[in-house]
Design an enzyme around this catalytic site. Structure first.
Site, short mmCIF file in Angstrom:
data_model
loop_
_atom_site.label_atom_id
_atom_site.label_comp_id
_atom_site.label_asym_id
_atom_site.label_seq_id
_atom_site.Cartn_x
_atom_site.Cartn_y
_atom_site.Cartn_z
N CYS A 106 -2.35 -0.62 7.58
CA CYS A 106 -1.69 0.71 7.54
C CYS A 106 -1.63 1.74 8.79
CB CYS A 106 -2.03 1.64 6.30
SG CYS A 106 -1.81 0.62 4.64
N HIS A 163 0.81 -1.17 0.02
CA HIS A 163 -0.11 -0.07 -0.09
C HIS A 163 0.78 1.09 -0.02
CE1 HIS A 163 -3.96 -1.79 1.88
NE2 HIS A 163 -3.34 -2.69 0.82
N GLU A 190 0.86 3.68 1.53
CA GLU A 190 1.16 4.18 2.97
C GLU A 190 2.72 3.36 3.60
OE1 GLU A 190 -1.84 3.45 2.00
OE2 GLU A 190 -3.25 4.20 3.68
N CYS A 219 -6.06 1.84 5.93
CA CYS A 219 -6.79 0.61 6.38
C CYS A 219 -6.32 0.27 7.76
CB CYS A 219 -6.52 -0.42 5.23
SG CYS A 219 -4.80 -1.05 4.98
#
Length: 165
Positions: free
Chosen positions: A90, A57, A59, A87
């Site tokens: 993260c 992801h 992040e 999410c």
């Protein structure tokens, strides 16, 4: 007294530029930048499909790069700007990196764990991080809508109008 956290839209615009890169690469268009001392020290966009890595992801990638850039694991004097509410995975990383603050664009009512579904950054896990949502929300939501709208339209073999799935 707590230190005042200053967030700036110019950093979210840079995160949006990363989201555009993801969009162009066929990735879910999420972008992130890490700011330290008024400068971007790391940037990333989703690379889940390219790397066949569900943890890639924006992040996660940006935080790893920021720690590498600073040569340390704690990012308590940094701010993360991300186009979509983080999410659970993260948010866990954000807490473990001890990020100073998070600013996100679009809310994620299904999986967002900064504010929407739960507030993991509020001290729930023995750590806390201030989270601010809704910065450039319309632009951040629009790129996601554009991407998922494009994904839903499938051409037909007979040349009929495309159908949504």
């Amino acid at each position: 007294m707590k230190e005042k956290i200053i967030i700036e839209s110019k950093f979210m615009r840079e995160a949006l530029a990363e989201a555009e890169l993801a969009f162009n690469e066929g990735e879910v268009p999420v972008g992130a930048v890490v700011e330290h001392g008024g400068e971007i020290i790391a940037r990333a966009h989703n690379l889940v499909e390219a790397g066949k890595d569900p943890s890639a992801h924006a992040e996660m990638l940006a935080l790893r790069r920021a720690a590498g850039s600073l040569g340390r694991k704690w990012l308590d004097d940094c701010r993360l700007y991300v186009t979509l509410e983080p999410c659970p995975m993260c948010m866990g990383a954000i807490l473990n990196f001890r990020v100073g603050a998070v600013c996100f664009g679009a809310y994620d009512p299904e999986a967002g764990c900064a504010i929407s579904r739960c507030e993991l950054g509020s001290g729930l896990l023995n750590s806390s991080v201030p989270c601010v949502g809704g910065m450039l929300e319309e632009e951040c939501a629009a790129i996601l809508s554009r991407f998922f709208g494009k994904m839903r339209v499938k051409p037909t073999e007979s040349g009929e109008e495309p159908k949504t799935v």
